[in-house]
Design a protein around this motif. Structure first.
Motif, PDB file in Angstrom:
ATOM      1  N   LYS A  54    -103.924 -67.903 -30.835  1.00  0.00           N
ATOM      2  CA  LYS A  54    -104.826 -67.839 -31.982  1.00  0.00           C
ATOM      3  C   LYS A  54    -104.168 -67.117 -33.139  1.00  0.00           C
ATOM      4  N   GLN A  55    -103.373 -66.101 -32.839  1.00  0.00           N
ATOM      5  CA  GLN A  55    -102.686 -65.353 -33.877  1.00  0.00           C
ATOM      6  C   GLN A  55    -101.434 -66.064 -34.374  1.00  0.00           C
ATOM      7  N   ASN A 104    -106.122 -77.726 -34.026  1.00  0.00           N
ATOM      8  CA  ASN A 104    -107.063 -76.660 -33.695  1.00  0.00           C
ATOM      9  C   ASN A 104    -108.312 -77.261 -33.067  1.00  0.00           C
ATOM     10  N   GLU A 175    -106.623 -70.697 -26.723  1.00  0.00           N
ATOM     11  CA  GLU A 175    -106.096 -69.887 -27.827  1.00  0.00           C
ATOM     12  C   GLU A 175    -105.888 -68.422 -27.450  1.00  0.00           C
ATOM     13  N   ASP A 176    -106.490 -67.969 -26.342  1.00  0.00           N
ATOM     14  CA  ASP A 176    -106.329 -66.583 -25.909  1.00  0.00           C
ATOM     15  C   ASP A 176    -105.098 -66.372 -25.024  1.00  0.00           C
ATOM     16  N   ASN A 207    -110.707 -72.951 -28.131  1.00  0.00           N
ATOM     17  CA  ASN A 207    -111.328 -71.659 -27.800  1.00  0.00           C
ATOM     18  C   ASN A 207    -112.410 -71.853 -26.740  1.00  0.00           C
TER      19      ASN A 207
END
Length: 207
Positions: A54-55, A104, A175-176, A207
């Motif tokens: 995600k970052q 995404n 995403e984590d 997500n």
């Protein structure tokens, strides 16, 4: 930088680096340093392995767009690589991501970029395999749970029974996941030698 067990690429000429740093002083903050990038060179992208997808992915997408949108001094042969620590040689190893297209979310309205698979005739595609990676090494193939230790063998078996029909394997990542998790799975997939399926360039971050 992320660690991998083995890389097939170690020596790259004509390069320039970019760096994605983890900012420990700020929550969910990263710093992108791309001031040394030259558009006509091979780009070596160094990503802090602690960053989550995600970052990291939004900045990686920006880097890809910067090179793809270059108007002058463009080098079609220049590629993009993630820099890794290859434990097998105790030196740098690289994983190419030049043609990867990040999306995404998992959205049925997204049109897959079939035109980029020049080596595969789209009218031969007979099946789609969805490979989904989540935290704690949770992996599923077409919604069927498998394990980190067995998913490659499962893919090889599915490929072996395809009777010369082509298919696409789509990669989907939570995403984590950390960037280390992502690179670990990507490096494992490089071990695959498939006859009847290809891994799609489209990758989905959900997500």
């Amino acid at each position: 930088m992320p660690e991998i067990s083995k890389s097939n690429t170690h020596d790259i000429k004509d390069v320039s680096p970019a760096y994605l740093f983890y900012d420990e002083s700020k929550k969910d903050s990263i710093e992108l340093n791309r001031k040394n990038l030259i558009s006509t060179t091979n780009w070596l992208v160094n990503v802090d392995k602690r960053l989550t997808l995600k970052q990291a992915i939004p900045s990686i997408i920006k880097l890809q767009e910067k090179k793809r949108d270059a108007k002058m001094h463009k080098n079609e042969a220049a590629k993009n690589y993630f820099t890794c620590n290859d434990k097998s040689v105790k030196n740098l190893g690289f994983i190419e991501f030049t043609d990867v297209i990040y999306h995404n979310g998992i959205d049925n309205s997204i049109v897959e970029h079939h035109s980029i698979y020049d080596s595969t005739s789209t009218n031969e595609l007979s099946h789609t395999i969805s490979l989904l990676f989540k935290e704690n090494d949770s992996i599923s193939i077409n919604s069927e749970l498998t394990t980190k230790a067995h998913f490659l063998d499962r893919l090889r078996f599915m490929d072996s029974v395809q009777n010369k029909m082509m298919g696409l394997i789509y990669l989907k990542f939570d995403e984590d996941l950390t960037f280390q998790d992502y690179i670990t799975f990507k490096s494992m997939l490089l071990e695959l030698k498939l006859k009847h399926s290809v891994i799609a360039n489209d990758e989905y971050i959900f997500n």
